[in-house]
Design a protein around this motif. Structure first.
Motif, PDB file in Angstrom:
ATOM      1  N   THR A  86      63.076  40.486  49.339  1.00 38.57           N
ATOM      2  CA  THR A  86      61.625  40.366  49.505  1.00 38.57           C
ATOM      3  C   THR A  86      61.068  39.109  48.854  1.00 38.57           C
ATOM      4  O   THR A  86      59.887  38.791  49.051  1.00 38.57           O
ATOM      5  N   GLY A  87      61.872  38.428  48.049  1.00 36.43           N
ATOM      6  CA  GLY A  87      61.375  37.266  47.327  1.00 36.43           C
ATOM      7  C   GLY A  87      60.440  37.617  46.187  1.00 36.43           C
ATOM      8  O   GLY A  87      59.797  36.733  45.612  1.00 36.43           O
ATOM      9  N   CYS A  88      60.353  38.914  45.844  1.00 37.57           N
ATOM     10  CA  CYS A  88      59.356  39.372  44.873  1.00 37.57           C
ATOM     11  C   CYS A  88      60.008  40.247  43.810  1.00 37.57           C
ATOM     12  O   CYS A  88      60.913  41.037  44.111  1.00 37.57           O
ATOM     13  N   ALA A  89      59.513  40.126  42.590  1.00 27.74           N
ATOM     14  CA  ALA A  89      60.012  40.963  41.501  1.00 27.74           C
ATOM     15  C   ALA A  89      59.402  42.352  41.524  1.00 27.74           C
ATOM     16  O   ALA A  89      59.819  43.234  40.772  1.00 27.74           O
ATOM     17  N   HIS A  90      58.411  42.566  42.370  1.00 28.58           N
ATOM     18  CA  HIS A  90      57.719  43.849  42.455  1.00 28.58           C
ATOM     19  C   HIS A  90      58.063  44.533  43.779  1.00 28.58           C
ATOM     20  O   HIS A  90      58.678  43.946  44.651  1.00 28.58           O
ATOM     21  N   GLY A  91      57.621  45.759  43.902  1.00 28.86           N
ATOM     22  CA  GLY A  91      57.893  46.508  45.126  1.00 28.86           C
ATOM     23  C   GLY A  91      56.639  47.137  45.688  1.00 28.86           C
ATOM     24  O   GLY A  91      55.535  46.966  45.149  1.00 28.86           O
ATOM     25  N   PRO A  92      56.773  47.901  46.768  1.00 34.05           N
ATOM     26  CA  PRO A  92      55.605  48.519  47.400  1.00 34.05           C
ATOM     27  C   PRO A  92      54.842  49.453  46.476  1.00 34.05           C
ATOM     28  O   PRO A  92      53.604  49.520  46.543  1.00 34.05           O
ATOM     29  N   SER A  93      55.549  50.196  45.609  1.00 32.57           N
ATOM     30  CA  SER A  93      54.863  51.114  44.705  1.00 32.57           C
ATOM     31  C   SER A  93      53.930  50.361  43.761  1.00 32.57           C
ATOM     32  O   SER A  93      52.784  50.764  43.529  1.00 32.57           O
ATOM     33  N   TRP A  94      54.422  49.260  43.224  1.00 32.95           N
ATOM     34  CA  TRP A  94      53.576  48.416  42.361  1.00 32.95           C
ATOM     35  C   TRP A  94      52.385  47.889  43.155  1.00 32.95           C
ATOM     36  O   TRP A  94      51.243  47.911  42.676  1.00 32.95           O
ATOM     37  N   TYR A  95      52.648  47.443  44.375  1.00 30.63           N
ATOM     38  CA  TYR A  95      51.586  46.815  45.155  1.00 30.63           C
ATOM     39  C   TYR A  95      50.444  47.799  45.450  1.00 30.63           C
ATOM     40  O   TYR A  95      49.267  47.462  45.277  1.00 30.63           O
ATOM     41  N   VAL A  96      50.772  49.008  45.891  1.00 30.59           N
ATOM     42  CA  VAL A  96      49.702  49.937  46.258  1.00 30.59           C
ATOM     43  C   VAL A  96      48.870  50.335  45.046  1.00 30.59           C
ATOM     44  O   VAL A  96      47.643  50.509  45.154  1.00 30.59           O
ATOM     45  N   ARG A  97      49.510  50.468  43.884  1.00 31.81           N
ATOM     46  CA  ARG A  97      48.756  50.827  42.693  1.00 31.81           C
ATOM     47  C   ARG A  97      47.862  49.680  42.227  1.00 31.81           C
ATOM     48  O   ARG A  97      46.715  49.898  41.823  1.00 31.81           O
ATOM     49  N   MET A  98      48.381  48.475  42.303  1.00 27.80           N
ATOM     50  CA  MET A  98      47.561  47.327  41.942  1.00 27.80           C
ATOM     51  C   MET A  98      46.391  47.165  42.908  1.00 27.80           C
ATOM     52  O   MET A  98      45.248  46.912  42.494  1.00 27.80           O
ATOM     53  N   LEU A  99      46.661  47.328  44.201  1.00 25.01           N
ATOM     54  CA  LEU A  99      45.602  47.168  45.194  1.00 25.01           C
ATOM     55  C   LEU A  99      44.541  48.256  45.019  1.00 25.01           C
ATOM     56  O   LEU A  99      43.331  47.976  45.079  1.00 25.01           O
ATOM     57  N   ALA A 100      44.959  49.486  44.800  1.00 28.21           N
ATOM     58  CA  ALA A 100      44.000  50.568  44.590  1.00 28.21           C
ATOM     59  C   ALA A 100      43.123  50.287  43.375  1.00 28.21           C
ATOM     60  O   ALA A 100      41.894  50.499  43.408  1.00 28.21           O
ATOM     61  N   GLY A 101      43.740  49.822  42.296  1.00 23.53           N
ATOM     62  CA  GLY A 101      42.954  49.512  41.105  1.00 23.53           C
ATOM     63  C   GLY A 101      41.918  48.440  41.344  1.00 23.53           C
ATOM     64  O   GLY A 101      40.768  48.535  40.870  1.00 23.53           O
ATOM     65  N   ARG A 102      42.289  47.405  42.097  1.00 24.81           N
ATOM     66  CA  ARG A 102      41.335  46.331  42.380  1.00 24.81           C
ATOM     67  C   ARG A 102      40.237  46.799  43.331  1.00 24.81           C
ATOM     68  O   ARG A 102      39.092  46.361  43.229  1.00 24.81           O
ATOM     69  N   LEU A 103      40.573  47.667  44.259  1.00 21.84           N
ATOM     70  CA  LEU A 103      39.538  48.219  45.147  1.00 21.84           C
ATOM     71  C   LEU A 103      38.523  49.037  44.349  1.00 21.84           C
ATOM     72  O   LEU A 103      37.306  48.920  44.558  1.00 21.84           O
ATOM     73  N   VAL A 104      39.004  49.867  43.439  1.00 24.56           N
ATOM     74  CA  VAL A 104      38.105  50.703  42.644  1.00 24.56           C
ATOM     75  C   VAL A 104      37.237  49.839  41.728  1.00 24.56           C
ATOM     76  O   VAL A 104      36.023  50.064  41.620  1.00 24.56           O
ATOM     77  N   SER A 105      37.839  48.860  41.060  1.00 22.90           N
ATOM     78  CA  SER A 105      37.045  48.025  40.155  1.00 22.90           C
ATOM     79  C   SER A 105      36.040  47.172  40.916  1.00 22.90           C
ATOM     80  O   SER A 105      34.906  46.970  40.461  1.00 22.90           O
ATOM     81  N   GLY A 106      36.427  46.680  42.101  1.00 23.36           N
ATOM     82  CA  GLY A 106      35.492  45.909  42.910  1.00 23.36           C
ATOM     83  C   GLY A 106      34.335  46.755  43.400  1.00 23.36           C
ATOM     84  O   GLY A 106      33.175  46.307  43.422  1.00 23.36           O
ATOM     85  N   TYR A 107      34.619  47.982  43.771  1.00 22.06           N
ATOM     86  CA  TYR A 107      33.560  48.899  44.202  1.00 22.06           C
ATOM     87  C   TYR A 107      32.636  49.231  43.041  1.00 22.06           C
ATOM     88  O   TYR A 107      31.409  49.301  43.207  1.00 22.06           O
ATOM     89  N   ALA A 108      33.205  49.446  41.861  1.00 23.09           N
ATOM     90  CA  ALA A 108      32.371  49.749  40.691  1.00 23.09           C
ATOM     91  C   ALA A 108      31.433  48.591  40.366  1.00 23.09           C
ATOM     92  O   ALA A 108      30.279  48.799  39.962  1.00 23.09           O
ATOM     93  N   ALA A 109      31.916  47.361  40.556  1.00 20.77           N
ATOM     94  CA  ALA A 109      31.092  46.195  40.262  1.00 20.77           C
ATOM     95  C   ALA A 109      29.992  45.988  41.293  1.00 20.77           C
ATOM     96  O   ALA A 109      28.897  45.507  40.965  1.00 20.77           O
ATOM     97  N   ASP A 110      30.267  46.370  42.558  1.00 23.33           N
ATOM     98  CA  ASP A 110      29.285  46.173  43.627  1.00 23.33           C
ATOM     99  C   ASP A 110      29.448  47.288  44.655  1.00 23.33           C
ATOM    100  O   ASP A 110      30.156  47.135  45.649  1.00 23.33           O
ATOM    101  N   PRO A 111      28.797  48.436  44.436  1.00 26.16           N
ATOM    102  CA  PRO A 111      28.975  49.577  45.348  1.00 26.16           C
ATOM    103  C   PRO A 111      28.508  49.323  46.774  1.00 26.16           C
ATOM    104  O   PRO A 111      28.857  50.091  47.673  1.00 26.16           O
ATOM    105  N   LEU A 112      27.734  48.284  47.009  1.00 28.79           N
ATOM    106  CA  LEU A 112      27.217  48.017  48.349  1.00 28.79           C
ATOM    107  C   LEU A 112      27.995  46.930  49.080  1.00 28.79           C
ATOM    108  O   LEU A 112      27.644  46.571  50.204  1.00 28.79           O
ATOM    109  N   VAL A 113      29.058  46.398  48.477  1.00 29.83           N
ATOM    110  CA  VAL A 113      29.827  45.345  49.123  1.00 29.83           C
ATOM    111  C   VAL A 113      30.441  45.869  50.421  1.00 29.83           C
ATOM    112  O   VAL A 113      30.825  47.038  50.514  1.00 29.83           O
ATOM    113  N   ARG A 114      30.502  45.018  51.447  1.00 28.02           N
ATOM    114  CA  ARG A 114      31.164  45.410  52.697  1.00 28.02           C
ATOM    115  C   ARG A 114      32.625  45.723  52.428  1.00 28.02           C
ATOM    116  O   ARG A 114      33.287  45.048  51.632  1.00 28.02           O
ATOM    117  N   LEU A 115      33.154  46.730  53.120  1.00 28.13           N
ATOM    118  CA  LEU A 115      34.518  47.156  52.844  1.00 28.13           C
ATOM    119  C   LEU A 115      35.547  46.076  53.159  1.00 28.13           C
ATOM    120  O   LEU A 115      36.555  45.954  52.463  1.00 28.13           O
TER     121      LEU A 115
END
Length: 276
Positions: free
Chosen positions: A42-71
């Protein structure tokens, strides 16, 4: 009153869950990491499990910062942030770099917005109808590529494993391509390719219930035909998402005819019910 129920389960006896289901007040999501067979680079030191958790965390924090942002903007920003989190040891130009499907629902007082990217569908009831929002582009590509699988090769055989690797190698050429399909990975413009829309939460056409699914859970309809879509929504409402996944597992174990695809898959489901 609004109620959210979640369930997520990895493949039996497998590694970490490459799905991720989450809910915070006003935002619900189901992510499904793109599985990479053992031994494939994959060329990456991380895997899909890491990616989905990181992405979920950024989605939640971005929503908390701006609940009205377009999805779609919320997702694009999250993709960029996870790309930066990889660090310098990962080759982000590699076609096998970690990726994920995305299914999101954001609800307020009188309206619900959704985003569907790749094959994690959502099904909902509104105005007495049951509707499904599904991105069929990955299935179209998969249908073409699976014709390359050796005929009669049983799941788990060397021939089957070699066929899966050949399919995934070819599939990488279709990811985030106008001729293929789009997933969350490195390119934030993938968010612009998602299916998005809004639905009412008041009036005669108000959404009453909605279920977000990874394809490991939606196979209850799409592969095993245990239900039609209204039947799946009724079953999850009555018995909960965990029972849906248990039913899929029972069917997977009993299915001895399967010669294509994965026998088991990580499975996730999130049910949102809206009171009067």
């Amino acid at each position: 009153m609004i109620e959210v129920r979640l369930a997520s389960e990895p493949v039996p006896g497998g590694g970490p869950n490459e799905d991720y289901a989450f809910a915070v007040p006003g935002l619900v999501g189901v992510l499904d990491g793109v599985t990479v067979p053992e031994g494939m680079d994959t060329g990456c030191a991380h895997g899909p499990s890491w990616y989905v958790r990181m992405l979920a965390g950024r989605l939640v924090s971005g929503y908390a910062a701006d609940p009205l942002v377009r999805l779609d903007r919320l997702l694009a920003t999250a993709i960029c942030q996870v790309s930066h989190a990889h660090g310098g040891e990962c080759d982000l130009t590699h076609p096998g770099t970690p990726a994920s499907t995305v299914c999101l629902a954001r609800y307020g007082v009188d309206r619900l917005e959704y985003l569907v990217l790749a094959d994690s569908p959502l099904v909902y009831e509104a105005g007495g109808r049951v509707e499904v929002i599904s991105d069929h582009r990955p299935q179209r590509v998969a249908g073409v590529l699976h014709e390359r699988m050796p005929v009669g090769a049983p799941t788990g055989s060397p021939e089957h494993a070699a066929g899966v690797r050949a399919i995934i190698t070819a599939q990488r050429g279709y990811i985030n391509s106008p001729d293929g399909y789009w997933v969350a990975s490195i390119d934030p413009s993938a968010a612009e390719q998602a299916l998005t829309g809004a639905l009412p939460l008041t009036g005669p056409d108000a959404v009453r219930r909605m279920c977000l699914l990874s394809d490991g859970a939606s196979r209850a309809v799409e592969r095993f035909e245990l239900y039609d879509w209204p039947g799946l929504l009724d079953a999850v409402t009555a018995d909960g998402p965990a029972r849906l996944i248990a039913r899929v597992r029972e069917t997977e174990r009993a299915d001895r005819r399967q010669t294509r695809g994965k026998r088991h898959d990580d499975a996730s489901a999130a049910l949102i019910t809206f009171g009067d």
